[in-house]
Design a protein around this motif. Structure first.
Motif, PDB file in Angstrom:
ATOM      1  N   UNK A 283       7.534   7.164 -11.462  1.00  0.00           N
ATOM      2  CA  UNK A 283       7.518   5.719 -12.071  1.00  0.00           C
ATOM      3  C   UNK A 283       7.655   4.494 -11.254  1.00  0.00           C
ATOM      4  N   UNK A 284       7.793   4.601  -9.795  1.00  0.00           N
ATOM      5  CA  UNK A 284       7.499   3.432  -9.091  1.00  0.00           C
ATOM      6  C   UNK A 284       6.515   3.263  -8.250  1.00  0.00           C
ATOM      7  N   UNK A 285       5.383   2.765  -8.668  1.00  0.00           N
ATOM      8  CA  UNK A 285       4.042   2.809  -8.163  1.00  0.00           C
ATOM      9  C   UNK A 285       3.761   2.030  -7.008  1.00  0.00           C
ATOM     10  N   UNK A 286       4.603   1.183  -6.521  1.00  0.00           N
ATOM     11  CA  UNK A 286       4.373   0.243  -5.456  1.00  0.00           C
ATOM     12  C   UNK A 286       3.908   0.923  -4.295  1.00  0.00           C
ATOM     13  N   UNK A 287       3.090   0.391  -3.414  1.00  0.00           N
ATOM     14  CA  UNK A 287       2.619   1.092  -2.199  1.00  0.00           C
ATOM     15  C   UNK A 287       3.592   1.610  -1.109  1.00  0.00           C
ATOM     16  N   UNK A 288       4.542   0.897  -1.049  1.00  0.00           N
ATOM     17  CA  UNK A 288       5.658   1.041  -0.152  1.00  0.00           C
ATOM     18  C   UNK A 288       6.107   2.481  -0.010  1.00  0.00           C
ATOM     19  N   UNK A 289       6.011   3.267  -1.137  1.00  0.00           N
ATOM     20  CA  UNK A 289       6.362   4.505  -1.645  1.00  0.00           C
ATOM     21  C   UNK A 289       5.520   5.574  -1.135  1.00  0.00           C
ATOM     22  N   UNK A 290       4.450   5.037  -0.766  1.00  0.00           N
ATOM     23  CA  UNK A 290       3.046   6.103  -0.631  1.00  0.00           C
ATOM     24  C   UNK A 290       2.580   5.926   0.998  1.00  0.00           C
ATOM     25  N   UNK A 291       2.604   7.096   1.736  1.00  0.00           N
ATOM     26  CA  UNK A 291       2.207   6.785   3.284  1.00  0.00           C
ATOM     27  C   UNK A 291       1.121   7.802   3.561  1.00  0.00           C
ATOM     28  N   UNK A 292       0.142   7.458   4.204  1.00  0.00           N
ATOM     29  CA  UNK A 292      -0.814   8.241   4.893  1.00  0.00           C
ATOM     30  C   UNK A 292      -0.347   8.834   6.155  1.00  0.00           C
ATOM     31  N   UNK A 414      -2.322  -2.250  -7.666  1.00  0.00           N
ATOM     32  CA  UNK A 414      -2.195  -1.799  -6.306  1.00  0.00           C
ATOM     33  C   UNK A 414      -3.897  -1.434  -5.953  1.00  0.00           C
ATOM     34  N   UNK A 415      -4.664  -0.583  -6.800  1.00  0.00           N
ATOM     35  CA  UNK A 415      -6.002  -0.466  -6.306  1.00  0.00           C
ATOM     36  C   UNK A 415      -6.695  -1.795  -6.138  1.00  0.00           C
ATOM     37  N   UNK A 416      -6.327  -2.604  -7.046  1.00  0.00           N
ATOM     38  CA  UNK A 416      -7.019  -3.877  -6.895  1.00  0.00           C
ATOM     39  C   UNK A 416      -6.994  -4.723  -5.785  1.00  0.00           C
ATOM     40  N   UNK A 417      -5.492  -4.773  -5.472  1.00  0.00           N
ATOM     41  CA  UNK A 417      -4.922  -5.472  -4.074  1.00  0.00           C
ATOM     42  C   UNK A 417      -5.614  -4.735  -3.046  1.00  0.00           C
ATOM     43  N   UNK A 418      -5.888  -3.582  -2.691  1.00  0.00           N
ATOM     44  CA  UNK A 418      -6.268  -2.863  -1.788  1.00  0.00           C
ATOM     45  C   UNK A 418      -7.966  -2.602  -1.703  1.00  0.00           C
ATOM     46  N   UNK A 419      -8.557  -3.268  -2.921  1.00  0.00           N
ATOM     47  CA  UNK A 419      -9.995  -3.062  -2.987  1.00  0.00           C
ATOM     48  C   UNK A 419     -10.469  -1.683  -2.931  1.00  0.00           C
ATOM     49  N   UNK A 420     -10.084  -0.841  -3.707  1.00  0.00           N
ATOM     50  CA  UNK A 420     -10.305   0.523  -3.529  1.00  0.00           C
ATOM     51  C   UNK A 420     -11.570   0.790  -4.504  1.00  0.00           C
ATOM     52  N   UNK A 421     -12.652   1.396  -4.183  1.00  0.00           N
ATOM     53  CA  UNK A 421     -13.686   1.860  -4.979  1.00  0.00           C
ATOM     54  C   UNK A 421     -13.581   3.627  -4.948  1.00  0.00           C
ATOM     55  N   UNK A 422     -13.270   3.849  -6.416  1.00  0.00           N
ATOM     56  CA  UNK A 422     -12.942   5.372  -6.585  1.00  0.00           C
ATOM     57  C   UNK A 422     -13.312   5.947  -7.856  1.00  0.00           C
ATOM     58  N   UNK A 423     -13.421   7.279  -7.856  1.00  0.00           N
ATOM     59  CA  UNK A 423     -14.068   7.948  -8.928  1.00  0.00           C
ATOM     60  C   UNK A 423     -12.876   7.971 -10.152  1.00  0.00           C
TER      61      UNK A 423
END
Length: 440
Positions: A283-292, A414-423
């Motif tokens: 429940x904390x979706x900010x992008x700093x919690x996710x790493x590639x 987050x998706x909008x800030x990163x300009x993500x195109x996805x299904x």
């Protein structure tokens, strides 16, 4: 009480004074700006200078306070993309810094916490321990270390006095929602503070976080798409888990389109997969919690805020969204009314405006998220002030849906800030009960 326990500026008077300095500072800069306009500077130039100075003060005060003030700042940084660029621009860089960094805790205090929580011989548990934090956030910071068995680990240490600081901050922020004036634009800071307050004990007790992280780690063990580090040890104030090396999503905005879109799709898939596979929603979706990670998998950290959903996501969400996609506004309104989202009758078109950020991405096989779309959705929902107020009076967010709503809206931001195109639609088909078309 030890001097370390007093290390945060956590008294109601001192911390309240810092928070109060934000609106007072804005007022002072407006007076200064008026003087400069009298001196011949253009209104645009002066306003830009005022926004930049306000942004600087906002980051400095929220960052120094850590606790609830910084957590609200992190939440604000997710949603600034909804606001027009001329308003949000000066704050974007400063607020994004709040997602991943804060002034670090002195080494002596870190050692004090470790000795108190792990015992005087805490050093014997590690082959090495890096004194500088690898990451710092609202109520704790993370150090890289080598565990006694040779594994590289992340050691999360809670700031001394963070519990009192967090409660004090959230109480003040709930009373002083006007500090978000420069970023107001529909952001209900009081609601954010109230939400955090309701779950304060969960975030402060690292034993609960360890349980949640362990549940996710088991559910996603050996997964080809995702990595959740396993918990190795911990207490209520210290959490030790496996270290993962990766690039946070906060840094991928300039990646090639294909790579960035793949990362964004994994991010969405994890958020929606959690309830069905782990019985919990991160429940904390900010992008700093996710790493590639270098191998292409998505690593996920920080499980301090989760929604426990043993039955998965409610069917009603998918069913209402599917109905709204057909354009049947009256049926969508009836569904929301039945689930407690609406307290009284309201114009069905206002409800459809509210549902737009959910319906539009789900209606296409692939959807291009960006700031322009977010801002358009915001303008559509808030262009008619009277209508927006009418909907606001009728709208109610049931407790069971509070974190679901936060994750959905935060994820879209987050998706909008990163300009993500996805299904996006395919993800809903796979993971959202009630959404997929019913068999004939």
């Amino acid at each position: 009480m030890s001097s370390d326990d007093k290390s945060l500026a956590r008294s109601a008077l001192r911390r309240g004074a810092k928070l109060a300095s934000l609106p007072l500072g804005v007022a002072g800069r407006k007076t200064l700006g008026f003087g400069r306009r009298l001196g011949g500077q253009s209104a645009d130039t002066v306003n830009e200078q005022l926004r930049e100075r306000t942004a600087e003060q906002l980051f400095r005060v929220l960052g120094e306070l850590k606790g609830g003030a910084m957590k609200v700042g992190q939440a604000m940084s997710l949603f600034e993309g909804f606001l027009p660029d001329e308003v949000a621009g000066p704050y974007r860089e400063k607020l994004s810094m709040l997602r991943d960094s804060a002034p670090p805790m002195p080494t002596s205090r870190v050692h004090t916490v470790l000795a108190r929580e792990l015992g005087a011989d805490w050093r014997d548990r590690f082959i090495s321990f890096e004194p500088r934090p690898a990451a710092a956030a609202s109520i704790g910071q993370v150090h890289r270390a080598v565990w006694h068995d040779g594994r590289t680990v992340a050691v999360k240490v809670q700031y001394p006095g963070a519990d009192e600081a967090l409660r004090s901050d959230l109480k003040q922020l709930s009373r002083m929602a006007s500090i978000a004036g420069p970023l107001a634009g529909g952001m209900d800071v009081r609601a954010v503070a109230d939400e955090l307050t309701a779950r304060i004990d969960e975030e402060l007790d690292y034993r609960l976080e360890a349980q949640a992280q362990s549940g996710f780690a088991e559910a996603f063990a050996d997964d080809p798409e995702f990595v959740v580090p396993r918990v190795l040890d911990g207490t209520g104030k210290v959490l030790i888990s496996e270290w993962i090396d990766g690039v946070p999503l906060t840094t991928i905005a300039d990646w090639p389109d294909d790579d960035r879109n793949e990362a964004g799709l994994k991010y969405v898939r994890f958020l929606f997969a959690g309830p069905s596979r782990a019985g919990m929603l991160h429940a904390d979706p900010h992008p700093g919690n996710f790493k590639m990670l270098p191998d292409g998998r998505l690593g996920v950290v920080d499980f301090g805020l989760v929604a426990r959903m043993p039955a998965g996501l409610p069917d009603e969400i998918g069913e209402t969204l599917r109905i709204a996609m057909t354009g049947d506004a009256e049926s969508a309104v009836a569904g929301l009314r039945q689930e407690g989202f609406l307290t009284h009758d309201v114009d069905a078109e206002l409800v459809m405006d509210y549902l737009a950020p959910f319906v539009e991405p789900a209606a296409e096989p692939e959807f291009a998220f960006d700031r322009a779309w977010m801002q358009g959705v915001y303008r559509q929902a808030n262009g008619d002030t009277a209508a927006a107020a009418e909907f606001g009076r009728a709208f109610n967010l049931p407790t069971d849906y509070l974190l679901i709503h936060r994750v959905w809206m935060g994820g879209i931001a987050v998706l909008s800030q990163l300009r993500i195109t996805a299904g996006f639609r395919a993800v809903l088909d796979e993971f959202l009960p009630g959404f997929a078309a019913e068999p004939a």
